[in-house]
Design a protein around this motif. Structure first.
Motif, mmCIF file in Angstrom:
data_model
loop_
_atom_site.group_PDB
_atom_site.id
_atom_site.type_symbol
_atom_site.label_atom_id
_atom_site.label_comp_id
_atom_site.label_asym_id
_atom_site.label_seq_id
_atom_site.Cartn_x
_atom_site.Cartn_y
_atom_site.Cartn_z
ATOM 1 N N PHE A 59 70.123 58.359 9.863
ATOM 2 C CA PHE A 59 69.446 58.428 11.155
ATOM 3 C C PHE A 59 70.427 58.032 12.255
ATOM 4 C CE2 PHE A 59 64.771 57.796 9.639
ATOM 5 C CZ PHE A 59 64.826 59.046 9.056
ATOM 6 N N VAL A 60 70.530 58.868 13.281
ATOM 7 C CA VAL A 60 71.475 58.622 14.371
ATOM 8 C C VAL A 60 70.775 58.269 15.674
ATOM 9 C CG1 VAL A 60 73.267 60.069 13.364
ATOM 10 C CG2 VAL A 60 71.569 61.109 14.885
ATOM 11 N N GLY A 61 69.451 58.193 15.646
ATOM 12 C CA GLY A 61 68.734 57.811 16.853
ATOM 13 C C GLY A 61 67.240 57.820 16.651
ATOM 14 N N GLU A 62 66.541 57.158 17.556
ATOM 15 C CA GLU A 62 65.076 57.123 17.572
ATOM 16 C C GLU A 62 64.625 57.280 19.010
ATOM 17 O OE1 GLU A 62 61.313 54.053 16.769
ATOM 18 O OE2 GLU A 62 63.346 53.495 16.134
ATOM 19 N N LEU A 63 63.684 58.180 19.252
ATOM 20 C CA LEU A 63 63.219 58.459 20.602
ATOM 21 C C LEU A 63 61.702 58.333 20.672
ATOM 22 C CD1 LEU A 63 65.323 61.690 21.297
ATOM 23 C CD2 LEU A 63 65.785 59.403 22.207
ATOM 24 N N ASP A 64 61.217 57.690 21.710
ATOM 25 C CA ASP A 64 59.783 57.675 21.987
ATOM 26 C C ASP A 64 59.392 59.017 22.584
ATOM 27 O OD1 ASP A 64 57.436 56.883 24.151
ATOM 28 O OD2 ASP A 64 57.309 55.761 22.271
ATOM 29 N N ALA A 65 58.134 59.398 22.417
ATOM 30 C CA ALA A 65 57.686 60.701 22.914
ATOM 31 C C ALA A 65 57.972 60.871 24.401
ATOM 32 C CB ALA A 65 56.194 60.875 22.643
ATOM 33 N N ALA A 66 57.824 59.805 25.154
ATOM 34 C CA ALA A 66 57.998 59.894 26.606
ATOM 35 C C ALA A 66 59.440 60.203 27.011
ATOM 36 C CB ALA A 66 57.539 58.596 27.264
ATOM 37 N N GLU A 67 60.402 59.831 26.185
ATOM 38 C CA GLU A 67 61.812 60.031 26.536
ATOM 39 C C GLU A 67 62.472 61.163 25.761
ATOM 40 O OE1 GLU A 67 64.228 56.687 25.442
ATOM 41 O OE2 GLU A 67 63.278 56.457 23.477
ATOM 42 N N ALA A 68 61.750 61.743 24.818
ATOM 43 C CA ALA A 68 62.350 62.763 23.946
ATOM 44 C C ALA A 68 62.396 64.122 24.638
ATOM 45 C CB ALA A 68 61.552 62.872 22.645
ATOM 46 N N SER A 69 63.440 64.860 24.354
ATOM 47 C CA SER A 69 63.604 66.242 24.811
ATOM 48 C C SER A 69 64.539 66.940 23.846
ATOM 49 C CB SER A 69 64.184 66.296 26.228
ATOM 50 O OG SER A 69 65.525 65.825 26.230
ATOM 51 N N GLN A 70 64.541 68.270 23.893
ATOM 52 C CA GLN A 70 65.443 69.015 23.016
ATOM 53 C C GLN A 70 66.896 68.659 23.308
ATOM 54 O OE1 GLN A 70 64.622 73.140 22.007
ATOM 55 N NE2 GLN A 70 62.723 73.097 23.181
ATOM 56 N N GLU A 71 67.215 68.463 24.593
ATOM 57 C CA GLU A 71 68.587 68.137 24.975
ATOM 58 C C GLU A 71 69.006 66.784 24.422
ATOM 59 O OE1 GLU A 71 66.960 71.220 27.407
ATOM 60 O OE2 GLU A 71 66.217 69.203 27.031
ATOM 61 N N ARG A 72 68.114 65.795 24.490
ATOM 62 C CA ARG A 72 68.448 64.460 23.998
ATOM 63 C C ARG A 72 68.602 64.454 22.484
ATOM 64 N NH1 ARG A 72 66.307 59.043 26.408
ATOM 65 N NH2 ARG A 72 68.209 58.541 25.265
ATOM 66 N N ILE A 73 67.740 65.212 21.796
ATOM 67 C CA ILE A 73 67.854 65.286 20.327
ATOM 68 C C ILE A 73 69.185 65.906 19.946
ATOM 69 C CG2 ILE A 73 66.928 66.421 18.264
ATOM 70 C CD1 ILE A 73 64.131 66.123 19.548
ATOM 71 N N MET A 74 69.549 67.024 20.574
ATOM 72 C CA MET A 74 70.801 67.696 20.242
ATOM 73 C C MET A 74 72.002 66.842 20.601
ATOM 74 S SD MET A 74 70.267 70.363 18.555
ATOM 75 C CE MET A 74 72.012 70.780 18.503
#
Length: 506
Positions: free
Chosen positions: A485-500
Motif C-alpha cells: 500500500f502506497v497511500g490512503e485517501l478519504d473519499a473527500a480528498e480522493a480523485s483519479q489524479e491523486r490515486i495515479m
C-alpha cells in the motif's frame, strides 16, 4: 455504404423465455457497429443466431449477408463466408503454441502432413498485422490476456475474415491493452474488415463505433448514427435501461461503526518462486458499515492479497495478523475463513465463483450447506425455499431456480455469487471486481446491494479497476502498487489524479 448484413424480425425462444423478439440489425460494409444493452438483453443470443451456433430453423426471421439469404447450419458455415466471432471466453488451447492456435482446425497441411515452415511463415505475417511481437512458437499460456486477444484476431484473419464479431473484447484487459486493441480494430477497418463489437464500456463504444444499436429485453430499441456527431453516454444509457440514470452511484448515509476487520504486516510469497514477495508489509482496516476500496494497476497485487486472506487461497509463506471484531481470526483455510465471518466474491465468477453446470439453487446454498441440511442430510425443499428467497430479493431474472447458471447473463450470474455469500451471513465481504463485465443497469443494482450491506453494519472491501466506481462508492481508498500500500485517501480528498500520482511516485 451498402449493407453487408441485414437481420430482419429475428425471434428466438427458449423454454419459458423469449430471448429475442422481432430484432432488426443492419450493418454496413466497412463500419464498426456497436451492439449494446443490459445483461440478458439478447446481444449474445443474436450473434449466436448470426454465426450458426443456433442453426437456421431454430429461430424465426431472415438473415441477408452480402445480399444473399444466409441459412447457416453451424459455425463452419458462417466461417466459410468470412463471419468470425471471438467470444468473451477466449477459445485458445493454453499448452499449444501461438502458431498452432492460429491454424487450429485450419491447418497448413498437405495429404495430412503439417507444413510447419508455411505455418510459422504465415503466423509471422499475421502477428505483424495485429502488432504482436512474440514468436509464433511461444506457448499461449506464457502470454497475457491482452496478447491472447491479438492471437484470436490473428486467427480470425487467417480465415479471411470479412465480418469480425467481438464479444466484450476488453472486459479482462488493462487500460493500455484495451486502447491497443481498439486501435487495432480501427486499423482493421481501414483494411476493409467490418466489425460488430459488443461492449458495456460506453466510453470505448463512443470512441470507435460508426453506428450503435441498442437492444432492451430482446427487442431493438434504437439505432444511432454516430458518424460526425457527438453521442453522449447518457443517451445510450437511457435507451439501454429505459430510464434516466444521471446519478450513476446511489447515495447513501456514510457511517463507520466499530472496528470490524484489521490486517497488519501481511506478507505473501509467490506460490512457485519462494524468493519473490507478491504482497509485503500490508496493513489496513475496515469498520462496520464502511465500504473501503483498493485501487491499483493490474499486477499490483490486489487479487493476490484478497485470495491470501480468504483461506490462503493464493501464495506461500503467508504471515501477518488478521483480526475480526478485535479478536485474532483464523483464516488458514477457506472453511475457517467462512466460519470467522469472511466472504470473498472472486474476480473470475465463472472459473472460481460458480459451478456453471449446476442450478441456481445448488450454487446459492453451496457456501452454507449446514443451513439447508439436518444431520448431514440435505433438505431439498428448504434449499429451494432459500434459493427462491434470494431470487426475489436479488432480482435474479430467471423463470426457475432450477435453471442452470451457465444459461444466465453475466449480471444475473454475479447476483447468484452474491446470494451464495449472503446466505453464509458474513460480517466482512471482499468484493473483487464486483461489476466486471456487467451493464450499467445491473451495476446500479449491485451498488444498491453494497449500500444495503453497509447499512446493516457489515464491512465491505471493494477491489476495482474502475476508479470512478471506487470514487463513487467508497468511504476510504487504499492505493496499492507493486505488492504494497502506497497511500490512503478519504473519499473527500480522493480523485483519479491523486490515486495515479500515488502509484507513479511510489
Amino acid at each position: 455504404m451498402s449493407a453487408l448484413l441485414e437481420m430482419r424480425g429475428i425471434t428466438k425462444t427458449f423454454p419459458g423465455v423469449k430471448a429475442l423478439d422481432q430484432v432488426n440489425l443492419e450493418v454496413r460494409e466497412g463500419e464498426i457497429h456497436a451492439l449494446v444493452g443490459e445483461n440478458g438483453a439478447g446481444k449474445s443470443t443474436l450473434m449466436k443466431v448470426l454465426s450458426g451456433v443456433y442453426p437456421h430453423g431454430s429461430y424465426e426471421g431472415d438473415i441477408l449477408y452480402a445480399g444473399n439469404p444466409a441459412e447457416f447450419g453451424g459455425i463452419a458455415d458462417s466461417e466459410r463466408e468470412g463471419i468470425i466471432i471471438i467470444h468473451q471466453e477466449l477459445a485458445l488451447v493454453p499448452l499449444l503454441s501461438i502458431a498452432e492456435n492460429i491454424f487450429l482446425g485450419n491447418e497448413r497441411a498437405t495429404s495430412g502432413v503439417m507444413n510447419w515452415h508455411e505455418t510459422y511463415r504465415r503466423s509471422e505475417e499475421l502477428l505483424r498485422r495485429v502488432g504482436l511481437k512474440d514468436a509464433p512458437g511461444t506457448l499461449v499460456d506464457k502470454i497475457g490476456v491482452g496478447k491472447q486477444q491479438l492471437v484470436e484476431i490473428a486467427k480470425a484473419l487467417s480465415k479471411e475474415v470479412r465480418l469480425l464479431i467481438l464479444d466484450e473484447p476488453t472486459a479482462a484487459l488493462s487500460e493500455g491493452d484495451s486502447q491497443a486493441l481498439l486501435d487495432l480494430i480501427l486499423e482493421l477497418k481501414t483494411q476493409g474488415v467490418t466489425s460488430i463489437i459488443i461492449s458495456h464500456k460506453l466510453n470505448e463504444v463512443r470512441r470507435v463505433a460508426d453506428t450503435i444499436t441498442v437492444i432492451r429485453d430482446g427487442s431493438t430499441v434504437s439505432t444511432i448514427d454516430a458518424r460526425g456527431q457527438e453521442v453522449t453516454e447518457d443517451r445510450i444509457v437511457r435507451d439501454m435501461v429505459g430510464r434516466d440514470m444521471s446519478q450513476r452511484y446511489p447515495e447513501r448515509t456514510r457511517h463507520a461503526g466499530e472496528m470490524l476487520f484489521e490486517v497488519a504486516d501481511w506478507q505473501v510469497t509467490h506460490p512457485e518462486h519462494a524468493d519473490r514477495l507478491v504482497v509485503h508489509d500490508v496493513g489496513f482496516n475496515v469498520r462496520a458499515g464502511e465500504v473501503v476500496g483498493i485501487a491499483g494497476l493490474m499486477g499490483s497485487g490486489r487479487t493476490e492479497l484478497a485470495m491470501s486472506l480468504f483461506g490462503r487461497s493464493y501464495g506461500r509463506n503467508i504471515s501477518g495478523e488478521a483480526k475480526i471484531r478485535g479478536k485474532p481470526a483464523d483464516l488458514s483455510t477457506v472453511a475457517r475463513a467462512i466460519d470467522a465471518g469472511l466472504a470473498y466474491v472472486t474476480e473470475d465468477r465463472k472459473e472460481l465463483g460458480l459451478i456453471l453446470d449446476e442450478t441456481i439453487r445448488t450454487n446459492i446454498t453451496l457456501s452454507h450447506l449446514d443451513g439447508v441440511s439436518r444431520t448431514g442430510v440435505l433438505n431439498e425443499a428448504e434449499e429451494t425455499k432459500v434459493a427462491e428467497k434470494y431470487r426475489k430479493a436479488m432480482g435474479i431474472r430467471t423463470p426457475s431456480v432450477m435453471q442452470r447458471v451457465v444459461n444466465l447473463s453475466g449480471g444475473n450470474q454475479q447476483k447468484v455469487v452474491l446470494s451464495k455469500w449472503l446466505f453464509a451471513n458474513p460480517d466482512m465481504l471482499i468484493l473483487d471486481e464486483p461489476t466486471r463485465g456487467i451493464d450499467v443497469g445491473a451495476k446500479y443494482e449491485i451498488y444498491n446491494l453494497i449500500n444495503e450491506l453497509s447499512a446493516e453494519g457489515r464491512g465491505v472491501l471493494m477491489i476495482s479497476s474502475e476508479m470512478p466506481e471506487l470514487l463513487g462508492m467508497c468511504d476510504r481508498i487504499y492505493v496499492m502498487n507493486e505488492g504494497t500500500f502506497v497511500g490512503e485517501l478519504d473519499a473527500a480528498e480522493a480523485s483519479q489524479e491523486r490515486i495515479m500520482s500515488l502509484i507513479v511516485t511510489d
